[in-house]
Motif scaffolding. Sequence first.
Motif, PDB file in Angstrom:
ATOM      1  N   CYS A 134     -19.775  15.621 -13.462  1.00  0.00           N
ATOM      2  CA  CYS A 134     -21.048  15.404 -14.129  1.00  0.00           C
ATOM      3  C   CYS A 134     -22.158  15.824 -13.180  1.00  0.00           C
ATOM      4  O   CYS A 134     -22.152  15.448 -12.002  1.00  0.00           O
ATOM      5  N   ALA A 140     -17.233   4.543 -18.050  1.00  0.00           N
ATOM      6  CA  ALA A 140     -17.591   3.794 -16.842  1.00  0.00           C
ATOM      7  C   ALA A 140     -16.790   2.502 -16.771  1.00  0.00           C
ATOM      8  O   ALA A 140     -16.227   2.036 -17.767  1.00  0.00           O
ATOM      9  N   LEU A 190     -27.578   4.218 -12.198  1.00  0.00           N
ATOM     10  CA  LEU A 190     -26.156   4.423 -12.495  1.00  0.00           C
ATOM     11  C   LEU A 190     -25.785   3.944 -13.886  1.00  0.00           C
ATOM     12  O   LEU A 190     -24.921   4.528 -14.538  1.00  0.00           O
ATOM     13  N   HIS A 197     -23.976  13.278 -20.146  1.00  0.00           N
ATOM     14  CA  HIS A 197     -23.128  13.823 -19.085  1.00  0.00           C
ATOM     15  C   HIS A 197     -23.117  15.357 -19.152  1.00  0.00           C
ATOM     16  O   HIS A 197     -22.373  15.942 -19.942  1.00  0.00           O
ATOM     17  N   TRP A 243     -18.316   5.679 -12.486  1.00  0.00           N
ATOM     18  CA  TRP A 243     -18.207   6.601 -13.615  1.00  0.00           C
ATOM     19  C   TRP A 243     -16.876   7.332 -13.504  1.00  0.00           C
ATOM     20  O   TRP A 243     -16.526   7.837 -12.433  1.00  0.00           O
ATOM     21  N   ARG A 248     -24.136   7.314 -22.560  1.00  0.00           N
ATOM     22  CA  ARG A 248     -25.038   8.039 -21.671  1.00  0.00           C
ATOM     23  C   ARG A 248     -24.825   9.548 -21.755  1.00  0.00           C
ATOM     24  O   ARG A 248     -23.876  10.014 -22.394  1.00  0.00           O
ATOM     25  N   HIS A 270     -24.119   9.898 -11.288  1.00  0.00           N
ATOM     26  CA  HIS A 270     -22.817   9.689 -11.931  1.00  0.00           C
ATOM     27  C   HIS A 270     -21.691  10.293 -11.094  1.00  0.00           C
ATOM     28  O   HIS A 270     -20.625   9.696 -10.925  1.00  0.00           O
TER      29      HIS A 270
END
Length: 475
Positions: free
Chosen positions: A458, A363, A219, A406, A373, A404, A463
């Motif tokens: 996402c 997040a 995560l 997505h 998220w 990150r 997520h």
Amino acid sequence: MKNKIFLKFLILGAVLTLIGIGIFRADEQDSISLQGVGLKTLNAGLVAEFNDSYVTDASPVGKIVDFDLTASISNLKLPNGKVERLFAYNNQIPGPSIRIKLGETLRLNFNNKLPEETTVHFHGVRVPNAMDGVPGVTQSAIKQNESFVYEFTPKDAGTYWYHPHVRTSEQLEKGLYGILIVEEENPNPYTQDITWVLDDWRLDRSGGLDENFNTGHDLMHDGRWGQYITVNGSLDEVLEVHNGERIRLRLINVSNARIYKPVFPNLTAMVIAVDGMRVADPFVYTGLDLSPGNRLDLDIIIQTDTNEIVIVDEFTRSKNKLATIRIDSELVQTPEFELKNYYVPSWVNANQMPVDAELRLNARRGGQYGIEWTINNKVFGEHTPLDLELGKFHKIRLTNESGRLHPMHLHGQFFKVLVRNGVPVSENFWRDTVLVKSKEVVDVGIVPMDEGNWVNHCHILEHAEAGMVTEVRVQ
């Protein structure tokens, strides 16, 4: 039709005139200096340019294709050969390939024999909203030993797939996914029409499926990546061809989170479709990010002196083998046909339009997994649906405030990428999934043509499971 085309160019001409006489300037768009009438005219021009991109309504030909699909626990082999109790459609992974022709109606008789509830979502297919398979939005979850009939006529030919939308990060990882191909009414006479389903599997130290799902590590990073990459369930997928063959190769990424960038050495591959929809003009494939949910259709004429070509994934620094193409030197006649040009608007003037809505991706601490998220600082359930007007041009901004990846997937609609990080891009194709990388800002244009509440999420499934889901309401 002639009147429609004339009207389109008349509106576009009016728009260009307005631009020329200075009703607005691009550097003043944030202050909405278009004074209302300019905005409306520009919007009308963008909608007119969109016309004929793809159909509004399905055109059933009266033929119903019945297909029985059952989700159950099955004893099947993992990539390392170990037999494990996995989830599967019709006792196979990938699930069965369903093929229908454009205009045919699919009647999918679904039975749930799993020890938990589930649904079926038809990824990328413009279905009636009630057939979209999202519990709490379009239907109730299908409980153990219950059944449901999904019935719809696809509006678009193309490469699609199906998977659950309940506990998706677990159910899909355990094997619940299958292929849906909607063929053109008169498909081109390829020598072979091949589908490669790309997946990865994470096994534990005992060699079994790692059942630690939605971990804190996954995560906090880019979701669950496995150490075994399979194509059509195999570690050693081989495609046998002859020199001269013309192949339609359909790539589908069904991984929970892994992104691929396939490389085809010694071959020229032409991109003919992205996310199921045909491109305006085929172009040479030089590498596109194939993120979870994405599909890519390639036209490949086999012309090479080598006997074997290894297809590798180069998205990460490690080159991962995907499959092998073995070529018989015996020459066969190459099918000859012209690839039809499809219409996709350039939407150059879309950059003059203000952003209708921004979706900020980030997040926060909390929730059952310790991390949530969010979209605009809210998880699914806290969200407020984004309202889009049917048949009107909208510009949506996706702002990734996190570090990150997505891949954002929109149900029921196609969109076009307009801008990345402030730089206009020229993609001659539609998408239903776009990868938004670390700290990226991506603007997309959309003219919604399908009414209903559609989820936008996402497609890194961990997520989404941790909250990165919202709704788009088209009315």
